[in-house]
Design an enzyme around this catalytic site. Structure first.
Site, PDB file in Angstrom:
ATOM      1  N   LYS A   1       2.571 -15.511   2.995  1.00 31.17           N
ATOM      2  CA  LYS A   1       2.751 -16.303   1.779  1.00 31.17           C
ATOM      3  C   LYS A   1       4.254 -16.521   1.639  1.00 31.17           C
ATOM      4  CE  LYS A   1       1.265 -18.344  -1.895  1.00 31.17           C
ATOM      5  NZ  LYS A   1       0.551 -19.629  -1.834  1.00 31.17           N
TER       6      LYS A   1
ATOM      7  N   TYR B   1       0.798  -1.230   0.000  1.00 28.94           N
ATOM      8  CA  TYR B   1       0.000   0.000   0.000  1.00 28.94           C
ATOM      9  C   TYR B   1       0.832   1.283   0.000  1.00 28.94           C
ATOM     10  CZ  TYR B   1      -4.512  -2.266   0.480  1.00 28.94           C
ATOM     11  OH  TYR B   1      -5.663  -2.990   0.244  1.00 28.94           O
TER      12      TYR B   1
ATOM     13  N   ASP C   1      -3.493 -18.591   1.330  1.00 26.80           N
ATOM     14  CA  ASP C   1      -4.446 -19.347   0.506  1.00 26.80           C
ATOM     15  C   ASP C   1      -5.127 -20.434   1.352  1.00 26.80           C
ATOM     16  OD1 ASP C   1      -1.943 -20.530   0.657  1.00 26.80           O
ATOM     17  OD2 ASP C   1      -1.916 -21.267  -1.400  1.00 26.80           O
TER      18      ASP C   1
ATOM     19  N   ASP D   1      -6.635  -6.986   4.053  1.00 20.47           N
ATOM     20  CA  ASP D   1      -7.746  -6.396   3.294  1.00 20.47           C
ATOM     21  C   ASP D   1      -8.649  -7.508   2.763  1.00 20.47           C
ATOM     22  OD1 ASP D   1      -9.236  -4.428   1.860  1.00 20.47           O
ATOM     23  OD2 ASP D   1      -8.165  -5.021   0.045  1.00 20.47           O
TER      24      ASP D   1
ATOM     25  N   ASP E   1     -12.663  -8.922   4.152  1.00 22.25           N
ATOM     26  CA  ASP E   1     -13.909  -9.025   3.379  1.00 22.25           C
ATOM     27  C   ASP E   1     -14.471 -10.436   3.515  1.00 22.25           C
ATOM     28  OD1 ASP E   1     -13.626  -6.382   2.429  1.00 22.25           O
ATOM     29  OD2 ASP E   1     -14.205  -6.928   0.388  1.00 22.25           O
TER      30      ASP E   1
HETATM   31  C1  IPM Z   1     -10.589  -1.133   2.936  1.00 18.65           C
HETATM   32  C2  IPM Z   1     -10.609  -0.672   1.500  1.00 18.65           C
HETATM   33  C3  IPM Z   1      -9.359   0.143   1.184  1.00 18.65           C
HETATM   34  C4  IPM Z   1      -8.174  -0.767   1.412  1.00 18.65           C
HETATM   35  C5  IPM Z   1      -9.361   0.743  -0.236  1.00 18.65           C
HETATM   36  C6  IPM Z   1     -10.511   1.685  -0.440  1.00 18.65           C
HETATM   37  C7  IPM Z   1      -8.065   1.425  -0.568  1.00 18.65           C
HETATM   38  O1  IPM Z   1     -10.761  -1.765   0.638  1.00 18.65           O
HETATM   39  O2  IPM Z   1     -10.563  -0.279   3.849  1.00 18.65           O
HETATM   40  O3  IPM Z   1     -10.639  -2.342   3.174  1.00 18.65           O
HETATM   41  O4  IPM Z   1      -7.804  -1.556   0.531  1.00 18.65           O
HETATM   42  O5  IPM Z   1      -7.606  -0.697   2.501  1.00 18.65           O
HETATM   43 MN    MN Z   2     -11.097  -3.623   1.681  1.00 22.81          MN
END
Ligand code: IPM
Ligand code: MN
Ligand code: NAD
Length: 356
Positions: free
Chosen positions: A187, A136, A220, A244, A248
């Protein structure tokens, strides 16, 4: 008095932050809790209007005059470069050195699990995502851009200091909560240089916490294992990018993006709370975004201000709304963002008067 900067941002960020402010209104009546907040007009509209993302003066004010920031989401199809999100969201994460990205993934209600066995094996996972390094940092560039010979370099940066502080925070958290284990996710088989560094530091710090099991797993395999064994892992510590992605997945396993909160922390110095979800352009403007992730961010903020009781109260009210079916369409309900926000605010007010 705790001063909070509210940055609603873009898309559903604006819609869910309105509901978060309703909760702040209720909470500001609490004895012993003085809260004040200002709303900041930062985001795509402002950028398209003025060409400015975040000025130096604004950054200084956000960093010096507030105890915490509450952010909705940043991202807008009208700004394909995403420069405003990089300057504002990633800018704040990096420049305030918010190196802990804490993303809890807890199954609040059995009906929320998409897994056959999810309700019997409820997930209660704490993800510690390194938030200031990895892929990042924006280091790199393009050569011969736009040609068939184009070359792109996107660097992935890891420092011993960066690894040490996030790994330590994950272990300390596990100790504070009296949990059993911390798992490093990496990884290292395909990325040996950063992998060696993460593993060396992880092993060293693990020795300081002999009561905790320490494990290492490739990302993975972890992505798969979270689905097969949602209740096996307690604390994951990992890099910016893997955190990240796994967060999710953790959100999807516990009810979806509409429920998942996060805290970006430079412990003892700065804090920024935001839903894990983005600006959701596919549903923005329709009044159907789930405000629960934003509400739970207010909960994390309360915990940060030393009011774990209020954090638990918010989760209790969210869980009750889910049990009653007072939910937006992402959770199978028919209610609007505002209806759910009202239910949460009323529920919280009632809970605070009945159990002061
Ligand atoms: C998150 C988002 C951000 C990230 C994006 C918007 C840059 O996906 O906060 O999870 O990847 O950190
Ligand atoms: Mn995200
Ligand atoms: P997203 O999280 O915005 O949406 C993914 C899916 O989840 C969509 O189907 C969306 O409708 C749904 N969703 C998200 N929030 C919801 C909510 N509160 N209630 C109900 N459903 C919800 O991710 P994306 O589509 O990949 O990204 C959209 C934009 O947001 C992009 O510009 C991205 O860069 C940005 N983004 C910003 C943040 C942030 O500010 N923290 C986080 C993630 C993505």
């Amino acid at each position: 008095m705790a001063r909070i900067a509210i940055i609603p941002g873009d898309g559903v960020g604006v819609e869910v932050m309105k509901q978060a402010v309703r909760l702040l209104d209720v909470l500001s009546g609490e004895e012993g809790l003085a809260l004040g907040w200002d709303e900041w007009d930062l985001g795509a509209d402002r950028y398209l209007r003025t060409g400015t993302t975040l000025t130096e003066e604004e950054f200084t004010e956000l960093s010096e005059n507030y105890d915490a920031i509450l952010l909705g989401a940043l991202g807008d199809p009208r700004v394909p470069s995403n420069i405003h999100a990089r300057d504002i969201l990633l800018g704040l994460r990096f420049r305030l050195d918010l190196y802990v990205n804490y993303r809890p993934c807890r199954l609040l209600h059995p009906d929320l699990s998409p897994l056959r066995h999810g309700a019997e094996r409820p997930m209660d996972l704490h993800i510690f995502r390194e938030n200031t390094e990895g892929s990042y940092g924006g280091l790199g560039g393009n050569l011969r851009e736009g040609t068939p010979q184009e070359l792109a370099i996107q660097e992935d940066v890891t420092t011993a200091m960066g690894v040490e502080r996030i790994v330590r925070r994950a272990f300390e958290f596990a100790r504070e909560r009296e949990l059993g284990s911390v798992t490093l996710v990496d990884k290292a088989n395909a990325m040996p240089h950063s992998g060696r560094l993460w593993r060396r530091v992880f092993r060293e710090i693990a020795e300081e916490f002999p009561e905790l099991e320490s494990e290492m797993q490739y990302v993975d395999a972890m992505a798969m294992d979270l689905i097969r064994n949602p209740d096996r892992h307690e604390v994951l510590v990992t890099s910016n990018l893997f955190g990240d992605i796994l967060s999710d997945e953790g959100a999807a396993l516990t009810g979806g993006m509409g429920l998942a909160p996060s805290a970006n922390l430079n412990p003892g110095v700065h804090a920024l709370f935001e839903p894990v979800h983005g600006s959701a352009p596919d549903i923005a403007g329709r009044g159907i975004a789930n405000p629960m992730a934003a509400a739970r961010c207010v909960g994390l903020l309360m915990g940060y201000l030393g009011r774990g009781d209020l954090e638990r109260a918010i989760d209790e009210v969210v869980t009750a709304a889910i049990a009653e079916g007072v939910t937006t369409p992402d959770l199978g309900g028919t209610r609007s963002t505002g209806d759910v926000g009202a239910r949460l605010a009323d529920g919280l007010a009632e809970l605070l008067t009945t159990h002061p």
